[in-house]
Design an enzyme around this catalytic site. Structure first.
Site, PDB file in Angstrom:
ATOM      1  N   HIS A 162     -24.921  78.268 122.885  1.00 13.76           N
ATOM      2  CA  HIS A 162     -24.328  76.917 122.875  1.00 13.76           C
ATOM      3  C   HIS A 162     -25.048  76.004 121.875  1.00 13.76           C
ATOM      4  CE1 HIS A 162     -21.970  73.814 125.474  1.00 13.76           C
ATOM      5  NE2 HIS A 162     -22.090  73.384 124.217  1.00 13.76           N
ATOM      6  N   ARG A 213     -15.462  75.465 125.594  1.00 18.04           N
ATOM      7  CA  ARG A 213     -16.071  75.640 126.905  1.00 18.04           C
ATOM      8  C   ARG A 213     -15.728  77.037 127.409  1.00 18.04           C
ATOM      9  NH1 ARG A 213     -18.893  72.033 125.821  1.00 18.04           N
ATOM     10  NH2 ARG A 213     -19.143  70.026 126.852  1.00 18.04           N
ATOM     11  N   GLU A 237     -23.213  79.165 131.896  1.00 20.43           N
ATOM     12  CA  GLU A 237     -24.403  79.095 131.031  1.00 20.43           C
ATOM     13  C   GLU A 237     -25.657  78.751 131.834  1.00 20.43           C
ATOM     14  OE1 GLU A 237     -23.377  76.284 127.951  1.00 20.43           O
ATOM     15  OE2 GLU A 237     -21.630  77.458 127.379  1.00 20.43           O
TER      16      GLU A 237
HETATM   17  C1  8YV Z   1     -23.883  69.645 123.589  1.00 20.00           C
HETATM   18  C2  8YV Z   1     -21.358  69.925 123.677  1.00 20.00           C
HETATM   19  O1  8YV Z   1     -24.631  70.805 123.500  1.00 20.00           O
HETATM   20  O2  8YV Z   1     -20.837  67.748 123.001  1.00 20.00           O
HETATM   21  C3  8YV Z   1     -20.552  68.694 123.722  1.00 20.00           C
HETATM   22  O3  8YV Z   1     -19.569  68.669 124.475  1.00 20.00           O
HETATM   23  O4  8YV Z   1     -21.011  70.902 124.248  1.00 20.00           O
HETATM   24  C4  8YV Z   1     -22.606  69.955 122.897  1.00 20.00           C
HETATM   25  O5  8YV Z   1     -22.526  69.125 121.793  1.00 20.00           O
HETATM   26  C5  8YV Z   1     -23.897  69.256 125.001  1.00 20.00           C
HETATM   27  O6  8YV Z   1     -22.967  68.315 125.381  1.00 20.00           O
HETATM   28  C6  8YV Z   1     -25.248  68.707 125.359  1.00 20.00           C
HETATM   29  O7  8YV Z   1     -25.372  68.646 126.690  1.00 20.00           O
END
Ligand code: 8YV
Length: 326
Positions: A286, A239, A268
């Site tokens: 991402h 993150r 983002e």
């Molecule tokens: C996804 C992510 O892009 O799983 C996560 O925490 O950051 C990614 O796999 C995201 O959650 C989709 O909203």
């Protein structure tokens, strides 16, 4: 809860979701969709808040304490994604609201991304590709030499499922693996280091694989970046909040860091424009888990959690198990 109340139980979609998941929620569950715009949201909640028992959301949006308290019958927040830092888990716990995520199914893809990003950053493959396309190979000759990946010293912040999968892959490259984690991982073959600063001081590459949220906010700050130093690289697939982004941009601008590979950012999809000009930085939008296979597995696990909650009041992969309802 009596039969009459159950008959109006509704599923609510909060924030954008994978289109096939949103379609399934609408078609199979007759899900409501929370409007994005404030005034429309207020009117929507006035009409539907009492009916909503289940929210489906993603790490992009989540459910904060205010929305939770606006949904008095909410029993579960089903999160598409392993990271749930946008959902207020403490507030959920207090209210007896369950929270689920999608662990394991994305571990391999995100670890693949971390390793790919690390290699790209140190070997400058994306920048080399731009060099060829711009005709610079013919005009200027060979691309400048870059940094070897095999046998480097790697530090991993967050040795959970994804951090562990990254460590396993990089071990096969002959890398030495050190890590920092909330707590030491029992029986880990890798060396534990007490603080991020000490870890950064001992390695060539620092890889961030820790969960987001207040506990890790700006854990990688100016002091950690200085400890990593002018020969050090930072890779972040976790993150953006885990890094002090301004401190990172300054360190890169002033040559106090060798390079960075970033799949995640503080705000983002905004990316600090200064980074666009730097060939020692690789920027990804991402995409850690973004393959057809992994996203399908995440979608299936999201729906399994939803079905389980609707039929038994429990979750398959809970972060917080829902309180029993009577
Ligand atoms: C996804 C992510 O892009 O799983 C996560 O925490 O950051 C990614 O796999 C995201 O959650 C989709 O909203």
């Amino acid at each position: 809860m009596g039969t009459s109340a159950r008959s109006i139980d509704r599923v609510l979609q909060v924030g954008p979701l994978k289109p096939s998941l949103a379609d399934t929620l609408a078609a199979r569950y007759d899900a409501l969709v929370l409007p994005e715009e404030d005034a429309a949201r207020e009117a929507f909640l006035a009409e539907h808040a009492d009916a909503v028992t289940t929210v489906v959301t993603s790490g992009r949006t989540g459910v904060d304490a205010a929305l939770m308290s606006a949904l008095p019958r909410l029993g579960a927040v089903i999160n598409f994604g392993v990271g749930y830092d946008t959902t207020d888990v403490e507030a959920a716990e207090l209210r007896g609201v369950g929270v689920s995520n999608t662990p394991d199914v994305l571990t391999d893809c995100v670890a693949d991304t971390a390793v790919g990003l690390l290699i790209d950053t140190m070997r400058q493959f994306s920048a080399s590709d731009r060099y060829v396309r711009a005709g610079r190979w013919t005009a200027e000759g060979s691309y400048p030499l870059t940094r070897q990946v095999s046998n480097t010293r790697v530090g991993i912040i967050g040795l959970g499922r994804i951090g562990g999968a990254i460590a396993k892959r990089l071990s096969a490259f002959g890398c030495t693996i050190n890590y920092h984690n909330r707590r030491r991982v029992p029986d880990s073959p890798y060396r534990y280091v007490d603080t991020p600063v000490e870890l950064a001081r001992d390695v060539d590459v620092l890889v961030i694989a820790a969960a987001g949220g207040s506990a890790t906010s700006k854990l990688v700050d100016a002091a950690v970046l200085d400890a990593l130093g002018a020969q050090g690289y930072l890779i972040n697939i976790a993150r953006g909040s885990v890094v002090d982004e301004q401190a990172l941009v300054s360190a890169l601008r002033e040559g106090r860091l060798a390079g960075a590979g970033l799949d995640v950012f503080a705000a983002e999809p905004q990316v600090p424009a200064e980074l666009f000009e730097m060939d020692n930085v690789v920027l990804l939008p991402h995409v850690g888990s973004a393959t057809v296979q992994t996203r399908a597995a995440m979608e299936a696990l999201t729906l399994r959690n939803l079905d389980e909650f609707l039929s038994t009041g429990q979750l398959v992969t809970p972060v917080v198990q829902p309180a029993a309802r009577v």
